[in-house]
Design a protein around this motif. Structure first.
Motif, short mmCIF file in Angstrom:
data_model
loop_
_atom_site.label_atom_id
_atom_site.label_comp_id
_atom_site.label_asym_id
_atom_site.label_seq_id
_atom_site.Cartn_x
_atom_site.Cartn_y
_atom_site.Cartn_z
N GLU A 91 0.95 -1.19 0.01
CA GLU A 91 -0.16 0.13 -0.03
C GLU A 91 0.92 1.25 0.08
N LEU A 92 2.04 1.12 0.71
CA LEU A 92 3.00 2.25 0.77
C LEU A 92 3.60 2.41 -0.68
N LYS A 99 1.14 3.88 -3.26
CA LYS A 99 0.73 5.46 -3.09
C LYS A 99 1.91 6.20 -3.53
N THR A 120 0.38 8.56 6.04
CA THR A 120 -0.36 8.99 4.80
C THR A 120 -1.40 8.03 4.56
N ILE A 121 -1.35 6.74 4.67
CA ILE A 121 -2.31 5.87 4.18
C ILE A 121 -3.37 5.75 5.44
N GLU A 122 -3.18 5.68 6.63
CA GLU A 122 -4.17 5.50 7.52
C GLU A 122 -4.79 6.87 8.19
#
Ligand code: GAP
Length: 471
Positions: free
Chosen positions: A389-390, A393, A437-439
């Motif tokens: 996921e990192l 992105k 960034t994601i969470e």
């Protein structure tokens, strides 16, 4: 990485090593043992060189109404270099060491002994060399032998077999590789006048390769046998020479200051000994730390009079004058020239940018290049390589930023190593995608190369942020 402080003795070695290790400059034909005085430019080298060239072109052409661009051929008519005086007069005095066969510029040997022999006749040079020989001061700087030859003139012109079988080449038809780019500008003065109809004063600017059989090409990319010049020839009415000369001196000086070179590292050097056609010649010199703190020429600003156009007119039989509609007079325009070496300028920017920060636990090396000159503007990282996921992105951000900026994606090694690599190529900003960034939708971190500080920036504001930061 070395722990040595940034002493001037070692700075040259460090820059040569960094530029090789990080893909800026390679010795040419290295796998065959190299070609002396010739270099290849790698990925970051071409990006940096292009940025310098574009800055120069922007200031010379885009921001002016009176200068036109040109890309003239390297090969020119054989007679052009006879007319310009190069075939007979473009020589340097050479001395050989009989013991180790090293070659030297005799004027440089004399300069090391405090004797100015710039453009002096060969007889004067040999007289001075004899004086040093008698005083037992003349030694080969390579092996220490005192067995050095007298000076002889050595042509800097590089010959080719262009256009004719080798056995039919004579001194009259031999084609040279141009030793300076301005020669092509003089030959296109008439076409520029006839097609673009400029009024005096006007200039023609070009960037291109030049070739010289330099006797001693041993200072990395400072003096090479193949190099690029950025030259501008300004055609004008001779009554305006003095005023325009001062104007160009100022314009060129300001260009260095505007592009981040501190004025303390620059100076003008006035030539007392002038080429036969010149009425004024100044160099802009930069204090190269890695040459042991010494000012050296990066650019020449020359008043060349009407010599070039007169000579080409005489040798070609074509009139190269200008008709002034206001005064109804015909005359050969005079020329002011600004002439800079692109690689030499790159070396200047590298020397000025090379920084060692010794304040942390480990020394940090970075190139403090102005952001607009940096080869890569933004590096984009996922914090960890093994978190899809990192990575996804970070790739998404990389793909939209690269539309506007030269960017790099890197997920190799730990984040500290990635920062270090970008620091060494001078990347001003590193963007990292982390778990926040994601969470939490907390944007990305943007790290500043010079301070090492990080701030969080919203993803949708990144392009604007970079536009503001990279001017
Ligand atoms: N048209 C004038 C002319 O060529 P120059 O002083 O011989 O004048 C101008 O050269 C600039 O070109 C120098 O200031 C330097 O930056 C660059 N240059 C000259 N010879 C060079 C070489 N062998 N290697 C790298 N750059 C060189």
């Amino acid at each position: 990485m070395t722990n040595k402080p940034n002493t001037e003795e070692t700075k040259m070695e460090k820059i040569v090593s960094l530029t090789k290790r990080r893909g800026f400059v390679y010795p040419s034909s290295e796998i065959y043992g190299g070609v002396s005085g010739v270099y290849d430019y790698g990925h970051y080298g071409i990006l940096l060189k292009e940025n310098i060239k574009n800055l120069w072109l922007k200031s010379m052409i885009q921001m002016r109404d009176d200068i036109y661009g040109l890309d003239s051929a390297i090969f020119m008519h054989a007679q052009a270099w006879v007319a310009s005086g190069h075939v007979d007069g473009f020589n340097d005095p050479q001395v050989d060491c009989k013991n180790c066969k090293a070659r030297f510029r005799a004027d440089h040997i004399l300069e090391d002994h405090g004797i100015n022999a710039d453009k002096m006749p060969i007889e004067f040079i040999n007289e001075k060399l004899d004086e040093l020989r008698k005083a037992k001061k003349l030694k080969c700087s390579n092996c220490g032998s005192t067995d050095l030859t007298p000076a002889k003139t050595f042509s800097l012109m590089v010959k080719s077999n262009f256009g004719s079988p080798v056995d039919t080449i004579t001194d009259e038809n031999v084609m040279y590789l141009r030793p300076e780019t301005c020669g092509g500008i003089y030959l296109e003065y008439k076409n520029t006048l006839d097609t673009l109809h400029p009024k005096l004063p006007f200039g023609i600017a070009q960037v291109g390769k030049a070739f010289r059989n330099e006797i001693a090409a041993r200072q990395f990319i400072f003096r090479t046998r193949e190099f690029e010049q950025m030259e501008m020839q300004y055609f004008h009415d001779p009554k305006d020479t003095k005023e325009l000369y001062e104007m160009w001196k100022q314009i060129r000086w300001n260009w260095y200051i505007e592009n981040g070179i501190p004025k303390e590292k620059l100076r003008f050097f006035k030539h007392e000994k002038l080429a036969h056609y010149a009425s004024e010649a100044f160099d802009i010199e930069y204090n190269f730390g890695f040459f042991g703190d010494s000012f050296k020429e990066v650019e020449g600003i020359h008043a060349r009079g009407d010599w070039d156009l007169s000579q080409h007119s005489k040798f070609s039989g074509v009139t190269l004058d200008y008709y002034d509609e206001e005064t109804k007079k015909r005359f050969i325009p005079h020329i002011l020239e600004t002439s800079a070496g692109l690689a030499r300028m790159m070396l200047m920017f590298l020397d000025n940018a090379y920084t060692e920060d010794l304040s942390g636990e480990e020394p940090r090396v970075y190139l403090k290049l102005p952001p607009n000159l940096a080869p890569v503007k933004v590096a984009v990282f996922p914090l960890l390589k093994n978190k899809p996921e990192l990575v996804a992105k970070a790739k998404e951000i990389f793909n939209f930023l690269r539309q506007d900026f030269m960017c790099e994606f890197d997920d190799n090694g730990n984040i500290g190593k990635r920062y270090r690599r970008q620091d060494e190529i001078g990347t001003p900003y590193c963007v990292t995608v982390d778990f926040d960034t994601i969470e939490k939708g907390a944007g990305v971190t943007v790290r500043d190369r010079d301070t090492g500080k990080q701030e969080r920036v919203k993803i949708e504001e990144l392009t604007k942020y970079m536009e503001g930061a990279i001017t």
